[in-house]
Design a protein around this motif. Structure first.
Motif, PDB file in Angstrom:
ATOM      1  N   ASN A   1      -2.078   9.871   6.996  1.00  0.00           N
ATOM      2  CA  ASN A   1      -2.067   9.949   8.451  1.00  0.00           C
ATOM      3  C   ASN A   1      -1.647   8.600   9.028  1.00  0.00           C
ATOM      4  N   VAL A   2      -0.422   8.527   9.513  1.00  0.00           N
ATOM      5  CA  VAL A   2       0.086   7.257  10.053  1.00  0.00           C
ATOM      6  C   VAL A   2      -0.585   6.890  11.366  1.00  0.00           C
ATOM      7  N   LEU A   3      -1.214   7.854  12.039  1.00  0.00           N
ATOM      8  CA  LEU A   3      -1.899   7.554  13.295  1.00  0.00           C
ATOM      9  C   LEU A   3      -3.181   6.759  13.057  1.00  0.00           C
ATOM     10  N   ALA A   4      -3.689   6.803  11.837  1.00  0.00           N
ATOM     11  CA  ALA A   4      -4.931   6.102  11.509  1.00  0.00           C
ATOM     12  C   ALA A   4      -4.703   4.627  11.156  1.00  0.00           C
ATOM     13  N   ASP A   5      -3.435   4.227  10.978  1.00  0.00           N
ATOM     14  CA  ASP A   5      -3.151   2.856  10.549  1.00  0.00           C
ATOM     15  C   ASP A   5      -1.784   2.430  11.098  1.00  0.00           C
ATOM     16  N   GLU A   6      -1.802   1.620  12.131  1.00  0.00           N
ATOM     17  CA  GLU A   6      -0.556   1.197  12.784  1.00  0.00           C
ATOM     18  C   GLU A   6       0.375   0.440  11.827  1.00  0.00           C
ATOM     19  N   GLU A   7      -0.199  -0.323  10.890  1.00  0.00           N
ATOM     20  CA  GLU A   7       0.645  -1.049   9.927  1.00  0.00           C
ATOM     21  C   GLU A   7       1.406  -0.074   9.033  1.00  0.00           C
ATOM     22  N   ILE A   8       0.742   0.993   8.609  1.00  0.00           N
ATOM     23  CA  ILE A   8       1.410   2.011   7.789  1.00  0.00           C
ATOM     24  C   ILE A   8       2.448   2.747   8.624  1.00  0.00           C
ATOM     25  N   ARG A   9       2.102   3.049   9.880  1.00  0.00           N
ATOM     26  CA  ARG A   9       3.032   3.770  10.759  1.00  0.00           C
ATOM     27  C   ARG A   9       4.344   2.993  10.929  1.00  0.00           C
ATOM     28  N   ALA A  10       4.249   1.702  11.149  1.00  0.00           N
ATOM     29  CA  ALA A  10       5.452   0.870  11.281  1.00  0.00           C
ATOM     30  C   ALA A  10       6.076   0.615   9.912  1.00  0.00           C
ATOM     31  N   GLY A  11       5.223   0.382   8.919  1.00  0.00           N
ATOM     32  CA  GLY A  11       5.709   0.019   7.593  1.00  0.00           C
ATOM     33  C   GLY A  11       6.475   1.114   6.888  1.00  0.00           C
ATOM     34  N   ILE A  12       6.101   2.373   7.103  1.00  0.00           N
ATOM     35  CA  ILE A  12       6.795   3.462   6.399  1.00  0.00           C
ATOM     36  C   ILE A  12       8.237   3.584   6.877  1.00  0.00           C
ATOM     37  N   LYS A  13       8.473   3.285   8.138  1.00  0.00           N
ATOM     38  CA  LYS A  13       9.842   3.346   8.672  1.00  0.00           C
ATOM     39  C   LYS A  13      10.716   2.267   8.034  1.00  0.00           C
ATOM     40  N   GLU A  14      10.124   1.114   7.816  1.00  0.00           N
ATOM     41  CA  GLU A  14      10.835   0.015   7.157  1.00  0.00           C
ATOM     42  C   GLU A  14      11.023   0.317   5.663  1.00  0.00           C
ATOM     43  N   TYR A  15       9.972   0.844   5.044  1.00  0.00           N
ATOM     44  CA  TYR A  15       9.988   1.138   3.607  1.00  0.00           C
ATOM     45  C   TYR A  15      11.138   2.079   3.249  1.00  0.00           C
ATOM     46  N   SER A  16      11.318   3.115   4.057  1.00  0.00           N
ATOM     47  CA  SER A  16      12.325   4.133   3.766  1.00  0.00           C
ATOM     48  C   SER A  16      13.652   3.869   4.472  1.00  0.00           C
TER      49      SER A  16
ATOM     50  N   ARG B   1       0.828  -1.213   0.000  1.00  0.00           N
ATOM     51  CA  ARG B   1       0.000   0.000   0.000  1.00  0.00           C
ATOM     52  C   ARG B   1       0.863   1.265   0.000  1.00  0.00           C
ATOM     53  N   ILE B   2       1.933   1.248   0.775  1.00  0.00           N
ATOM     54  CA  ILE B   2       2.849   2.394   0.809  1.00  0.00           C
ATOM     55  C   ILE B   2       3.474   2.601  -0.569  1.00  0.00           C
ATOM     56  N   ASP B   3       3.977   1.525  -1.149  1.00  0.00           N
ATOM     57  CA  ASP B   3       4.634   1.596  -2.450  1.00  0.00           C
ATOM     58  C   ASP B   3       3.671   2.125  -3.518  1.00  0.00           C
ATOM     59  N   GLU B   4       2.442   1.641  -3.509  1.00  0.00           N
ATOM     60  CA  GLU B   4       1.451   2.107  -4.480  1.00  0.00           C
ATOM     61  C   GLU B   4       1.141   3.590  -4.291  1.00  0.00           C
ATOM     62  N   THR B   5       1.034   4.039  -3.045  1.00  0.00           N
ATOM     63  CA  THR B   5       0.755   5.453  -2.762  1.00  0.00           C
ATOM     64  C   THR B   5       1.907   6.334  -3.217  1.00  0.00           C
ATOM     65  N   VAL B   6       3.127   5.933  -2.897  1.00  0.00           N
ATOM     66  CA  VAL B   6       4.314   6.708  -3.268  1.00  0.00           C
ATOM     67  C   VAL B   6       4.448   6.805  -4.788  1.00  0.00           C
ATOM     68  N   LYS B   7       4.171   5.721  -5.488  1.00  0.00           N
ATOM     69  CA  LYS B   7       4.333   5.704  -6.946  1.00  0.00           C
ATOM     70  C   LYS B   7       3.181   6.373  -7.693  1.00  0.00           C
ATOM     71  N   ALA B   8       1.998   6.437  -7.062  1.00  0.00           N
ATOM     72  CA  ALA B   8       0.814   6.981  -7.735  1.00  0.00           C
ATOM     73  C   ALA B   8       0.667   8.492  -7.573  1.00  0.00           C
ATOM     74  N   ASN B   9       1.460   9.096  -6.702  1.00  0.00           N
ATOM     75  CA  ASN B   9       1.328  10.526  -6.405  1.00  0.00           C
ATOM     76  C   ASN B   9       2.674  11.224  -6.532  1.00  0.00           C
ATOM     77  N   ASP B  10       2.664  12.425  -7.104  1.00  0.00           N
ATOM     78  CA  ASP B  10       3.920  13.162  -7.291  1.00  0.00           C
ATOM     79  C   ASP B  10       4.576  13.538  -5.965  1.00  0.00           C
TER      80      ASP B  10
END
Length: 120
Positions: A51-66, A7-16
């Motif tokens: 909003n990473v506060l709305a989704d704990e998986e995204i909050r943890a996942g973005i740190k790993e992603y980057s 989901r993170i990868d799709e969001t990052v790639k779909a938006n400038d």
């Protein structure tokens, strides 16, 4: 890749321009997120806020992603740019203007200049 990573990868790639932050662009929920969103809002950049506060998986996942330990995180054209301190430095040096211009992302140059004047 986990569901959150996908989901993170799709969001990052779909938006400038994407800002992973605590809260949203209208109501940031931490000072660091507020500073970065404030810069982007002030200079008129069209960006997607997550909003990473709305989704704990995204909050943890973005740190790993980057491979970056803190939030907020700014992405431009799929590239991780940095967190609050880096974005602040890039704004004050004019480097962020250059990155937006190089990637053909609209922003208000006069507003960006005013930030530098006020902090010069």
């Amino acid at each position: 890749m986990s569901d959150a990573q996908t989901r993170i990868d799709e969001t990052v790639k779909a938006n400038d321009v994407v800002l992973f932050m605590k809260g949203n662009k209208e109501m940031p929920q931490c000072g660091f997120s507020s500073r970065v969103a404030g810069v982007l809002n002030y200079i008129g950049v069209d960006y997607t806020d997550v909003n990473v506060l709305a989704d704990e998986e995204i909050r943890a996942g973005i740190k790993e992603y980057s491979d970056w330990p803190t939030i907020p995180q700014l992405y431009i054209k799929g590239e991780f740019v940095g967190g609050c301190d880096i974005i602040t430095e890039m704004t004050l040096s004019g480097e962020l203007d250059g990155m937006f211009a190089d990637n053909e992302i609209a922003f208000d140059k006069e507003a960006a200049d005013k930030i530098r004047e006020a902090n010069g």
